[in-house]
Design a protein around this motif. Structure first.
Motif, PDB file in Angstrom:
ATOM      1  N   LEU A 107     -20.823 -42.335   4.966  1.00  0.00           N
ATOM      2  CA  LEU A 107     -21.928 -42.530   5.900  1.00  0.00           C
ATOM      3  C   LEU A 107     -23.245 -42.090   5.258  1.00  0.00           C
ATOM      4  O   LEU A 107     -23.341 -40.997   4.704  1.00  0.00           O
ATOM      5  CB  LEU A 107     -21.700 -41.707   7.174  1.00  0.00           C
ATOM      6  N   VAL A 122     -19.814 -40.298  12.309  1.00  0.00           N
ATOM      7  CA  VAL A 122     -19.810 -38.998  11.611  1.00  0.00           C
ATOM      8  C   VAL A 122     -18.384 -38.450  11.568  1.00  0.00           C
ATOM      9  O   VAL A 122     -17.902 -37.992  10.526  1.00  0.00           O
ATOM     10  CB  VAL A 122     -20.763 -37.991  12.315  1.00  0.00           C
ATOM     11  N   ALA A 136     -16.284 -40.483   8.998  1.00  0.00           N
ATOM     12  CA  ALA A 136     -16.643 -40.379   7.574  1.00  0.00           C
ATOM     13  C   ALA A 136     -16.061 -39.116   6.944  1.00  0.00           C
ATOM     14  O   ALA A 136     -15.928 -38.075   7.594  1.00  0.00           O
ATOM     15  CB  ALA A 136     -18.159 -40.381   7.426  1.00  0.00           C
ATOM     16  N   PHE A 153     -20.723 -37.906   2.983  1.00  0.00           N
ATOM     17  CA  PHE A 153     -22.048 -38.161   3.544  1.00  0.00           C
ATOM     18  C   PHE A 153     -23.077 -38.173   2.418  1.00  0.00           C
ATOM     19  O   PHE A 153     -23.003 -37.355   1.497  1.00  0.00           O
ATOM     20  CB  PHE A 153     -22.437 -37.061   4.545  1.00  0.00           C
ATOM     21  N   VAL A 203     -25.246 -33.017  10.603  1.00  0.00           N
ATOM     22  CA  VAL A 203     -24.231 -33.631   9.737  1.00  0.00           C
ATOM     23  C   VAL A 203     -23.739 -32.626   8.686  1.00  0.00           C
ATOM     24  O   VAL A 203     -22.536 -32.527   8.423  1.00  0.00           O
ATOM     25  CB  VAL A 203     -24.794 -34.913   9.065  1.00  0.00           C
ATOM     26  N   ALA A 227     -19.936 -31.342   8.198  1.00  0.00           N
ATOM     27  CA  ALA A 227     -19.218 -31.505   6.921  1.00  0.00           C
ATOM     28  C   ALA A 227     -18.611 -30.177   6.468  1.00  0.00           C
ATOM     29  O   ALA A 227     -17.440 -30.113   6.076  1.00  0.00           O
ATOM     30  CB  ALA A 227     -20.159 -32.056   5.852  1.00  0.00           C
ATOM     31  N   PHE A 237     -20.593 -33.324   1.430  1.00  0.00           N
ATOM     32  CA  PHE A 237     -21.975 -33.588   1.825  1.00  0.00           C
ATOM     33  C   PHE A 237     -22.842 -33.667   0.572  1.00  0.00           C
ATOM     34  O   PHE A 237     -22.850 -32.749  -0.243  1.00  0.00           O
ATOM     35  CB  PHE A 237     -22.461 -32.471   2.748  1.00  0.00           C
TER      36      PHE A 237
END
Length: 341
Positions: free
Chosen positions: A8, A155, A158, A161, A178, A182, A189
């Motif tokens: 994502l 989110v 996924a 990210f 986010v 993560a 991330f």
């Protein structure tokens, strides 16, 4: 790999208005080559002038969206990638939707009623480019959109990210939502330094996000600016990459890896207190069309292998391959199929 929605991206969707211009044009609007800036009032007439005076191409762009589109192209798995950002309700917005969906990316745009879709002037002279962003609607993204169940589901789905540093200027709150998700769920991330001005003028929000990053991307100019801003008193890119990789982490689940590109010079990768250098694919000068999107394409190629849990060597090789393809084309556009193996 469970592929649907595995990657994502969130960022500033901008419609690239790309044209080969001349030195007079650069001087008129006080534009320096190989730079990325936000448009000021003096730049606003430039967009119309470009469209009327030069041969212009329109491409769905913006740094994160470029990377996600390239990752999608490399993966060749429909719906493997998703993307969020804000566009306007206008013809440029429609153009953007069409372009991204054609690329196979699952886009969930927030559509702003008042602001026009953001544009990215890409001024090319002698294969070198300069970028001037008029964020417009891209600047209007709200974390409320991210929190909507249909969007937060992306989110949740996924496992990786990617957010370019440019989004720090728009919605740091969305980034932190986010990032914290993560860290709490052992996901990966990744972020990009993105531009010297981000490191200089958005230092605090960048520092808030940094502890959550498992991969930090950037180029040598951004790395040196980051070093200067933090008083590290070194211009040595390898040393800077190492220092960024050793920045404290918010979650101990993953180490941090720093990946710095240097144009035609080797890619610097810092992890576990060591630095490795990876050569890039050199291109004869006559084959270079434009460097716009090379860094974004590198990240897209890299991520396409990372989500398949390939070793770092393969990720860098894929990044170099994707960047090499993109710089032989006008704008950040891909041929129909990759031939990367």
């Amino acid at each position: 790999m469970e592929s649907e929605g595995i990657l994502l991206g969130m960022g500033n969707p901008l419609l690239d208005i790309s044209a080969v211009v001349d030195d007079d044009f650069l001087q008129k609007y006080d534009i320096k080559l190989n730079n990325a800036i936000l448009a000021e009032d003096k730049h606003i007439p430039m967009y119309d002038e470009m469209a009327s005076k030069y041969t212009v191409e329109f491409i769905a762009g913006g740094a994160t969206q470029n990377s996600i589109k390239v990752a999608q192209w490399m993966l060749q798995i429909p719906g493997a990638t998703s993307y969020m950002g804000c566009i306007g309700k206008d013809k440029f917005g429609e153009e953007m939707k069409k372009n991204s969906m054609k690329a196979g990316v699952n886009v969930h745009y927030y559509e702003d009623e008042a602001a026009p879709t953001g544009t990215w002037a890409v001024c090319v002279v002698g294969g070198e480019r300069s970028l001037i962003a008029n964020l417009a609607a891209a600047n209007c993204y709200k974390s409320e959109h991210l929190k909507r169940p249909e969007n937060w589901a992306l989110v949740e789905k996924a496992k990786y990210f990617y957010i370019a540093g440019f989004f720090l200027t728009v919605s740091p709150e969305s980034i932190m939502l986010v990032a914290e998700h993560a860290a709490a769920n052992n996901k990966i991330f990744t972020m990009n330094l993105s531009a010297p001005f981000i490191c200089e003028f958005f230092k605090d929000v960048q520092e808030n996000a940094l502890p959550y990053t498992d991969y930090v991307f950037g180029n040598e100019t951004e790395a040196r600016t980051f070093s200067k801003v933090h008083g590290w008193e070194t211009e040595n890119v390898e040393e800077i990459a190492l220092k960024i990789s050793q920045w404290p982490k918010a979650s101990g689940a993953h180490k941090r890896i720093t990946v710095i590109t240097q144009g035609a010079d080797p890619v610097v990768v810092a992890e576990d207190g060591k630095v490795k250098l990876f050569p890039v694919i050199l291109l004869p000068k006559e084959k270079l069309v434009d460097t716009n999107g090379a860094g974004d394409a590198f990240v897209g190629g890299f991520l396409s292998q990372l989500v398949q849990e390939k070793p770092i060597e393969d990720c860098v090789r894929a990044g170099c391959y994707a960047a090499n393809v993109i710089i032989q084309r006008s704008g950040c556009t891909c041929p129909e199929k990759p031939d990367f193996s």
